[in-house]
Scaffold this active site. Sequence first.
Site, PDB file in Angstrom:
ATOM      1  N   ASN A   1       0.801  -1.186   0.178  1.00  0.00           N
ATOM      2  CA  ASN A   1      -0.231   0.045   0.020  1.00  0.00           C
ATOM      3  C   ASN A   1       0.785   1.248  -0.069  1.00  0.00           C
ATOM      4  O   ASN A   1       1.981   1.340   0.211  1.00  0.00           O
ATOM      5  CB  ASN A   1      -0.767   0.203   1.554  1.00  0.00           C
ATOM      6  CG  ASN A   1      -1.914  -0.879   1.313  1.00  0.00           C
ATOM      7  OD1 ASN A   1      -2.222  -1.405   0.292  1.00  0.00           O
ATOM      8  ND2 ASN A   1      -2.262  -1.240   2.622  1.00  0.00           N
TER       9      ASN A   1
ATOM     10  N   ASP B   1       0.998   4.384   2.270  1.00  0.00           N
ATOM     11  CA  ASP B   1       0.188   4.898   3.539  1.00  0.00           C
ATOM     12  C   ASP B   1       0.362   6.195   3.627  1.00  0.00           C
ATOM     13  O   ASP B   1       1.608   7.037   3.371  1.00  0.00           O
ATOM     14  CB  ASP B   1       1.107   4.493   4.884  1.00  0.00           C
ATOM     15  CG  ASP B   1       0.747   3.035   5.078  1.00  0.00           C
ATOM     16  OD1 ASP B   1      -0.070   2.316   4.337  1.00  0.00           O
ATOM     17  OD2 ASP B   1       1.517   2.512   6.146  1.00  0.00           O
TER      18      ASP B   1
ATOM     19  N   GLY C   1       1.295  -1.660   3.970  1.00  0.00           N
ATOM     20  CA  GLY C   1       1.042  -2.902   3.614  1.00  0.00           C
ATOM     21  C   GLY C   1       1.853  -3.913   4.406  1.00  0.00           C
ATOM     22  O   GLY C   1       3.011  -3.730   4.467  1.00  0.00           O
ATOM     23  N   LYS C   2       1.010  -4.874   4.887  1.00  0.00           N
ATOM     24  CA  LYS C   2       1.819  -5.843   5.730  1.00  0.00           C
ATOM     25  C   LYS C   2       3.035  -6.695   4.922  1.00  0.00           C
ATOM     26  O   LYS C   2       4.030  -6.884   5.329  1.00  0.00           O
ATOM     27  CB  LYS C   2       0.919  -6.891   6.540  1.00  0.00           C
ATOM     28  CG  LYS C   2      -0.023  -6.279   7.318  1.00  0.00           C
ATOM     29  CD  LYS C   2      -0.892  -7.159   8.171  1.00  0.00           C
ATOM     30  CE  LYS C   2      -1.705  -6.508   9.413  1.00  0.00           C
ATOM     31  NZ  LYS C   2      -0.665  -5.765  10.332  1.00  0.00           N
TER      32      LYS C   2
ATOM     33  N   GLY D   1       6.692  -8.457  25.038  1.00  0.00           N
ATOM     34  CA  GLY D   1       7.684  -9.497  24.424  1.00  0.00           C
ATOM     35  C   GLY D   1       6.703 -10.404  23.815  1.00  0.00           C
ATOM     36  O   GLY D   1       6.131 -10.032  23.037  1.00  0.00           O
TER      37      GLY D   1
ATOM     38  N   ASP E   1       4.943  -6.300  12.266  1.00  0.00           N
ATOM     39  CA  ASP E   1       5.608  -6.774  10.747  1.00  0.00           C
ATOM     40  C   ASP E   1       7.105  -6.651  10.972  1.00  0.00           C
ATOM     41  O   ASP E   1       7.516  -7.747  10.463  1.00  0.00           O
ATOM     42  CB  ASP E   1       5.187  -5.713   9.787  1.00  0.00           C
ATOM     43  CG  ASP E   1       3.724  -5.657   9.421  1.00  0.00           C
ATOM     44  OD1 ASP E   1       3.196  -6.563   9.775  1.00  0.00           O
ATOM     45  OD2 ASP E   1       3.020  -4.631   9.051  1.00  0.00           O
TER      46      ASP E   1
ATOM     47  N   GLY F   1       6.313   5.857  12.619  1.00  0.00           N
ATOM     48  CA  GLY F   1       6.068   5.129  11.318  1.00  0.00           C
ATOM     49  C   GLY F   1       6.362   3.692  11.455  1.00  0.00           C
ATOM     50  O   GLY F   1       6.758   3.248  12.431  1.00  0.00           O
TER      51      GLY F   1
ATOM     52  N   SER G   1      10.939   2.968  10.720  1.00  0.00           N
ATOM     53  CA  SER G   1      11.499   2.715  11.910  1.00  0.00           C
ATOM     54  C   SER G   1      12.200   1.134  12.043  1.00  0.00           C
ATOM     55  O   SER G   1      12.718   1.112  12.922  1.00  0.00           O
ATOM     56  CB  SER G   1      10.506   2.946  13.048  1.00  0.00           C
ATOM     57  OG  SER G   1       9.443   1.912  12.876  1.00  0.00           O
TER      58      SER G   1
HETATM   59  P1  ADP Z   1       1.418  -5.919  16.235  1.00  0.00           P
HETATM   60  O1  ADP Z   1       2.071  -4.713  15.787  1.00  0.00           O
HETATM   61  O2  ADP Z   1       1.039  -6.983  15.587  1.00  0.00           O
HETATM   62  O3  ADP Z   1       0.389  -5.464  17.330  1.00  0.00           O
HETATM   63  P2  ADP Z   1       2.788  -6.216  18.827  1.00  0.00           P
HETATM   64  O4  ADP Z   1       2.283  -4.655  19.566  1.00  0.00           O
HETATM   65  O5  ADP Z   1       2.423  -7.284  19.868  1.00  0.00           O
HETATM   66  O6  ADP Z   1       2.339  -6.434  17.511  1.00  0.00           O
HETATM   67  O7  ADP Z   1       4.489  -5.826  18.992  1.00  0.00           O
HETATM   68  C1  ADP Z   1       5.212  -6.909  18.329  1.00  0.00           C
HETATM   69  C2  ADP Z   1       6.424  -7.190  19.050  1.00  0.00           C
HETATM   70  O8  ADP Z   1       7.142  -5.751  18.993  1.00  0.00           O
HETATM   71  C3  ADP Z   1       6.442  -7.623  20.306  1.00  0.00           C
HETATM   72  O9  ADP Z   1       6.107  -8.827  20.482  1.00  0.00           O
HETATM   73  C4  ADP Z   1       7.653  -7.227  20.919  1.00  0.00           C
HETATM   74  O10 ADP Z   1       8.677  -7.835  20.826  1.00  0.00           O
HETATM   75  C5  ADP Z   1       7.735  -5.828  20.121  1.00  0.00           C
HETATM   76  N1  ADP Z   1       7.236  -4.658  21.254  1.00  0.00           N
HETATM   77  C6  ADP Z   1       6.126  -3.944  20.890  1.00  0.00           C
HETATM   78  N2  ADP Z   1       5.802  -3.017  22.038  1.00  0.00           N
HETATM   79  C7  ADP Z   1       7.139  -2.963  22.372  1.00  0.00           C
HETATM   80  C8  ADP Z   1       7.588  -2.129  23.707  1.00  0.00           C
HETATM   81  N3  ADP Z   1       6.654  -1.122  24.351  1.00  0.00           N
HETATM   82  N4  ADP Z   1       8.633  -2.557  24.221  1.00  0.00           N
HETATM   83  C9  ADP Z   1       9.379  -3.398  23.820  1.00  0.00           C
HETATM   84  N5  ADP Z   1       9.118  -4.216  22.711  1.00  0.00           N
HETATM   85  C10 ADP Z   1       7.910  -3.845  22.031  1.00  0.00           C
END
Ligand code: ADP
Length: 296
Positions: free
Chosen positions: A11, A13, A39-40, A218, A245, A280, A284
């Site tokens: 996509n 964005d 896009g994923k 985590g 992602d 982003g 990032s």
């Molecule tokens: P999604 O983007 O699919 O919702 P998550 O929010 O679970 O996925 O984040 C994916 C991964 O990114 C987590 O399993 C962790 O490893 C890392 N992560 C996300 N937020 C944090 C945070 N605040 N501190 C440290 N690691 C993070």
Amino acid sequence: MNRVFVIGSINVDILMLSDHLPEPGETIKAGSFYVYPGGKGANQAISSARMGANTTLIGKIGNDYFGSLIKDFIGKENLNSIIMYGQKTGMAFINVDKNGKNMISVFSGANNDLREEDLKDIKIDNSIIMLQQEIPMDTIEYVIKTYGRNNLIITDPSPINEINDFVLSGSDYITPNEVEASKLSGMHINSREDAFKASEILYKKYQTNIIIKLGSYGSLLNNGNEIRYFKPSTVNARDTTGAGDCFNGAFAAMLTKTSDVNKSIEIANMAAALSVTEYGAFPSFPYLNDVKTKFN
Ligand code: ADP
């Protein structure tokens, strides 16, 4: 397995940052504005490539202005691509307010045109294939039927508008986040213990490796023999867009370098943690060297 193929969505964005989100009928001033590929599928491919894997992105865009933007961006990454043309390029309009709350509308466009006929001449063997749920489910089923036997398939059941048991049990890894794991298991996840239980339900149902991404807590792996918890790296979180992602791309990339799954998840946790320290999605995503420098 030394290559990664991502068959998924691409996509553009368009992100606007403003004080508050607009109400219906309201026009607000945005403080800043960014355009970048999303896009994923594209996100996971960029993450995998930056983490050093030989990566190919397969998907569809429109033969239009936004399609050429995508080609420019992707051309700057160390990424192979098989990009075909369909209807208009997929788009996401994202509004984010000062507290990080967002409002997103997605137009699937050409992603909806990626069909089995488009994949007929593409040979993939002895590789890692990454899937998400932003292309037609029929196409995802075709990928599992055609390539599942000779490749390792990592499926991100996101977005979880549809649950396809054939796809999930045909994958070698399923990688839901907490919300998706709740939907798939039918139980609310409010704690780490809940996540362990949900992974057991999912393992029983799909008989395949389950990785649950737990945001700032985590992640965990249930491989049928044990459930292992991976604690997060401590970072100053700014924007979690695309963290999942980034995790998937890094995980797949590490699996091309080592057969040590636990080590691959540890590094994916670190890469995803780094990605939340910047705004982003793909802008990032870290490079393997960033991860090594920051965490060694
Ligand atoms: P999604 O983007 O699919 O919702 P998550 O929010 O679970 O996925 O984040 C994916 C991964 O990114 C987590 O399993 C962790 O490893 C890392 N992560 C996300 N937020 C944090 C945070 N605040 N501190 C440290 N690691 C993070």
